[in-house]
Write an enzyme that holds these catalytic residues in place. Sequence first.
Site, PDB file in Angstrom:
ATOM      1  N   LYS A   1      69.690  12.380  22.948  1.00 44.88           N
ATOM      2  CA  LYS A   1      70.703  12.373  24.428  1.00 44.88           C
ATOM      3  C   LYS A   1      70.373  13.488  25.328  1.00 44.88           C
ATOM      4  O   LYS A   1      71.096  14.680  25.067  1.00 44.88           O
ATOM      5  CB  LYS A   1      71.946  12.215  23.695  1.00 44.88           C
ATOM      6  CG  LYS A   1      72.921  11.164  24.730  1.00 44.88           C
ATOM      7  CD  LYS A   1      73.097  11.819  26.246  1.00 44.88           C
ATOM      8  CE  LYS A   1      74.260  13.004  26.248  1.00 44.88           C
ATOM      9  NZ  LYS A   1      74.225  13.742  27.453  1.00 44.88           N
TER      10      LYS A   1
ATOM     11  N   GLU B   1      81.400  33.375  29.189  1.00 46.42           N
ATOM     12  CA  GLU B   1      79.871  33.370  29.810  1.00 46.42           C
ATOM     13  C   GLU B   1      79.913  32.924  31.409  1.00 46.42           C
ATOM     14  O   GLU B   1      80.734  32.000  31.728  1.00 46.42           O
ATOM     15  CB  GLU B   1      79.305  32.312  28.973  1.00 46.42           C
ATOM     16  CG  GLU B   1      77.757  31.866  29.475  1.00 46.42           C
ATOM     17  CD  GLU B   1      77.334  30.860  28.561  1.00 46.42           C
ATOM     18  OE1 GLU B   1      77.888  29.910  28.253  1.00 46.42           O
ATOM     19  OE2 GLU B   1      76.023  30.805  28.253  1.00 46.42           O
TER      20      GLU B   1
HETATM   21  P1  NAD Z   1      77.198  20.891  27.301  1.00 49.87           P
HETATM   22  O1  NAD Z   1      77.495  21.336  26.225  1.00 49.87           O
HETATM   23  O2  NAD Z   1      77.900  20.616  28.415  1.00 49.87           O
HETATM   24  O3  NAD Z   1      76.121  19.819  27.590  1.00 49.87           O
HETATM   25  C1  NAD Z   1      75.092  19.782  26.522  1.00 49.87           C
HETATM   26  C2  NAD Z   1      74.780  18.473  25.891  1.00 49.87           C
HETATM   27  O4  NAD Z   1      75.920  17.921  25.292  1.00 49.87           O
HETATM   28  C3  NAD Z   1      74.685  17.300  26.994  1.00 49.87           C
HETATM   29  O5  NAD Z   1      73.664  16.354  26.901  1.00 49.87           O
HETATM   30  C4  NAD Z   1      76.118  16.688  27.363  1.00 49.87           C
HETATM   31  O6  NAD Z   1      76.072  15.237  27.728  1.00 49.87           O
HETATM   32  C5  NAD Z   1      76.292  16.785  25.553  1.00 49.87           C
HETATM   33  N1  NAD Z   1      77.862  16.646  25.380  1.00 49.87           N
HETATM   34  C6  NAD Z   1      78.835  16.935  26.322  1.00 49.87           C
HETATM   35  N2  NAD Z   1      80.106  16.624  25.874  1.00 49.87           N
HETATM   36  C7  NAD Z   1      79.955  16.138  24.526  1.00 49.87           C
HETATM   37  C8  NAD Z   1      80.641  15.939  23.348  1.00 49.87           C
HETATM   38  N3  NAD Z   1      82.042  15.859  23.519  1.00 49.87           N
HETATM   39  N4  NAD Z   1      79.967  15.211  22.247  1.00 49.87           N
HETATM   40  C9  NAD Z   1      78.770  15.236  22.262  1.00 49.87           C
HETATM   41  N5  NAD Z   1      78.089  15.718  23.192  1.00 49.87           N
HETATM   42  C10 NAD Z   1      78.519  16.176  24.213  1.00 49.87           C
HETATM   43  O7  NAD Z   1      76.238  22.218  27.882  1.00 49.87           O
HETATM   44  P2  NAD Z   1      75.467  22.297  29.209  1.00 49.87           P
HETATM   45  O8  NAD Z   1      76.364  22.845  30.425  1.00 49.87           O
HETATM   46  O9  NAD Z   1      74.696  21.253  29.495  1.00 49.87           O
HETATM   47  O10 NAD Z   1      74.244  23.662  29.074  1.00 49.87           O
HETATM   48  C11 NAD Z   1      74.721  25.015  29.274  1.00 49.87           C
HETATM   49  C12 NAD Z   1      75.305  25.664  28.150  1.00 49.87           C
HETATM   50  O11 NAD Z   1      74.077  25.574  27.130  1.00 49.87           O
HETATM   51  C13 NAD Z   1      75.552  27.006  28.377  1.00 49.87           C
HETATM   52  O12 NAD Z   1      76.703  27.471  27.815  1.00 49.87           O
HETATM   53  C14 NAD Z   1      74.231  27.879  27.556  1.00 49.87           C
HETATM   54  O13 NAD Z   1      74.527  29.129  27.239  1.00 49.87           O
HETATM   55  C15 NAD Z   1      73.971  26.834  26.379  1.00 49.87           C
HETATM   56  N6  NAD Z   1      72.795  26.856  26.022  1.00 49.87           N
HETATM   57  C16 NAD Z   1      72.454  27.570  24.569  1.00 49.87           C
HETATM   58  C17 NAD Z   1      71.158  27.674  24.365  1.00 49.87           C
HETATM   59  C18 NAD Z   1      70.816  28.486  22.777  1.00 49.87           C
HETATM   60  O14 NAD Z   1      69.913  28.328  22.540  1.00 49.87           O
HETATM   61  N7  NAD Z   1      72.170  29.068  22.498  1.00 49.87           N
HETATM   62  C19 NAD Z   1      70.070  27.498  25.021  1.00 49.87           C
HETATM   63  C20 NAD Z   1      70.447  26.525  26.401  1.00 49.87           C
HETATM   64  C21 NAD Z   1      71.558  26.521  26.683  1.00 49.87           C
END
Ligand code: NAD
Length: 549
Positions: free
Chosen positions: A167, A365
Site C-alpha cells: 500500500k 519532527e
Molecule cells: P504516514 O504514516 O502518514 O503514511 C505512511 C503510510 O501509512 C501511507 O501509505 C499511509 O496511507 C499509511 N497509513 C496512514 N494511516 C494509516 C493507518 N491508520 N493504518 C495503516 N496505514 C496507515 O507517513 P507519511 O507522512 O507518509 O511519511 C512521513 C513520515 O515517515 C515522517 O514521519 C518520516 O520521518 C517517516 N519516515 C521514516 C523513515 C524511516 O526509515 N524511519 C523513512 C521515511 C519516512
Amino acid sequence: MTLAPSAPDVRTSGTFTITDPRDGSVVGEVVEADRDDVARAVRRARAALDGWSRTDAAARGELLHAAADALRARAPELAELNERETGKPYDDSLGGVMAGAGTLRQYAELGPVHRGHSLVGGRYAGDYTVSQPRGVVAAVTPWNDPVAVACGLLGAALATGNVVVHKPSERSPHVGALLGEVLSSVLPDDVLVTLSGGGAVGAALTEHPDVDVVAHVGSTSTGRKIARVAALTGAHVVRENGGNDALVVDADVDPVWAAGQAALGSFANAGQICTSVERVFVHRAIAPAFVEALAAEATARNEQRLIGPLVDERLREEVHAQVASALEDGATALVGGAVPDGPGSWYPATVLVDVRPGMTIVQEETFGPVAPVQVVDSFEEGLRLAGADRYGLAATVLTASIEHANKAAADLDVGTVKINAVFGGAPGGAAQPRRDSGAGFGYGPELLDEMTLVKVVHVGLPTTSASSGLPEARLAPGGTDTVTTSAADAGPLASAVGDGSSSDGDLDDLGDGRTPHPEEPAEGGDEDDEGTTSGDDVPRVHPSDPAEG
Ligand code: NAD
C-alpha cells in the site's frame, strides 16, 4: 491519468486527485480501493504463497534481479512521475529509483545466503535452524522516497519467500502503481499485489486477520496505531517511523564546514527525510561564524531555487505552523520563515535562532527545510539536550575530539550515531530505531530475519535393526530419540531414567543435550512429582513432539 487497482475484478470506493506541488497542476485522478478490495488483495497474495515459498531461494533471487533490471529500464519514467507527484527534483528522484533497484539486487543476493545455525545437541543427533517465510506481508510505505523505501521492504519480503500486499502512500499513488506494474511484470502472478488509497485502506489492510507481517515506514502517529492493531491480530510488526535528529557542533571544528553539514542535513529533499537534521546545538565559541555561514547556505538555496517544494499544501501548513509558533515564542528567522506567494507548495530554507528547548519545533519532527539553532556552553550540554527527546532515530556530532566522538557514540540513545558526516554510511547498514522512532530492523540483512520465522529441527535416529549395533544406543519407542554414548555423557537425568529411580540431579538437562521448553511438564507425574521420572527409559521430549502422542 486514472489508475485502476491492480486486480481487474477489484471494486473501488472513490477517487482522489493528485496535483503537482510545483505549480498545482493536476497529475491525475486515483481510484481508491475499498475494504472488499483489500480482502481480495490479501486472498490473492495468500493463494500465491505456497508456490512462491516453495520456489528455490536462488530462483527467487534471479527473479529479483530481473525485477531490478525492469526497474532500471523504467527509471526515467518513474523519476519523472515522482517529480510531478511529490516535487522531488528529477535527479534526486532518479537517484531514489536507482537506489531501489540496488536494494532489490542486494536482497536478490542475500536471500539465498540467509542462513541458520547448527546447534550443539547429542552426539548422534542433528540440530539446526531453518528460516521460513512468515506469509503475507503488508508493506505500508510513505512518499518521501517512494521507490527506494518500498524496494527495501518488498525485496527482503520476497527474497525470503513471503508474498506482499503493498500500500503505497496516497501522496505518491501513481509512482506506487507504476512500481507495482514494473515489478509484477517479471514476478509470478499475485506474489506482489498493489493497493491504492489512503490511511483507511492502510488501516483495513493492517487490520486484516490474514496478514502475518506489517512493515510500516511512515509517521510515528500511524506507527502507534499499527502497533495497537497488530497487538490484536498477532501480526509481526516492523516500524520505521519519525525522527527528530540532533546535530551537535563542537568548539574545535571549522564553522563553515559545520554549517555546510547542517545545511545539507536540514535542507536536502526540502527537509523531507526521516534522518533530516531537526535540531542544531552549536558551541558558543564558534556560534557566530557558524550561524552566519548557515544563513548564507540557506540564502543561496532560496535564491537559486536549489530545493524542491514540499509534497503538498497540507504539509506546508504543518511546517509553517511550527515555524510561526516558534517565532511567536521568541525565535528569530534569520532566513526564510514565511510562506511565499504563488502556486505550488514551496517553502524556503529557514534558519531560526533564539530557539529554546520547550518550543514545538524542537520537540516535534518538522518535515520541512528548517534549521532551528540553539547555542550551548559545552559539548556535554549539547549531548544532554540532544538526548532529551522522545524520538530515537539518529544523531550526528561534528567534533575533532576522539573523546567527544566516543562519548557521543556511547551516550546518545538513538539507533544511528554519525560522526563528522550528516549522511552516508556503509551499504547494508541497519539499526533499530528507538522509542517513538519505531521498532525492529527496517533495512539491511537483518530485515531478512524480521521477515522470517526460525524453526529448530532436531533429527534423531530411527529404530532400525542396523542402529542396534551402535555403541550403547538408547532408542526411544517411536524412533525419535537420541543416542547417548554413555550415561555420564548424557547427564544426570539420563542416569536417573537409566536405572528407573528418581533423581536429585539437574532436571534442566534432558540427557539429549536439549534444554527443556519452559512449559514442558515433568514426565509421568503431576506437579507434585517434580524430580521424579516414570522409569520407562524414555528421556523426555517436547510435549508437542508427535512421538509423545
Ligand atoms: P504516514 O504514516 O502518514 O503514511 C505512511 C503510510 O501509512 C501511507 O501509505 C499511509 O496511507 C499509511 N497509513 C496512514 N494511516 C494509516 C493507518 N491508520 N493504518 C495503516 N496505514 C496507515 O507517513 P507519511 O507522512 O507518509 O511519511 C512521513 C513520515 O515517515 C515522517 O514521519 C518520516 O520521518 C517517516 N519516515 C521514516 C523513515 C524511516 O526509515 N524511519 C523513512 C521515511 C519516512
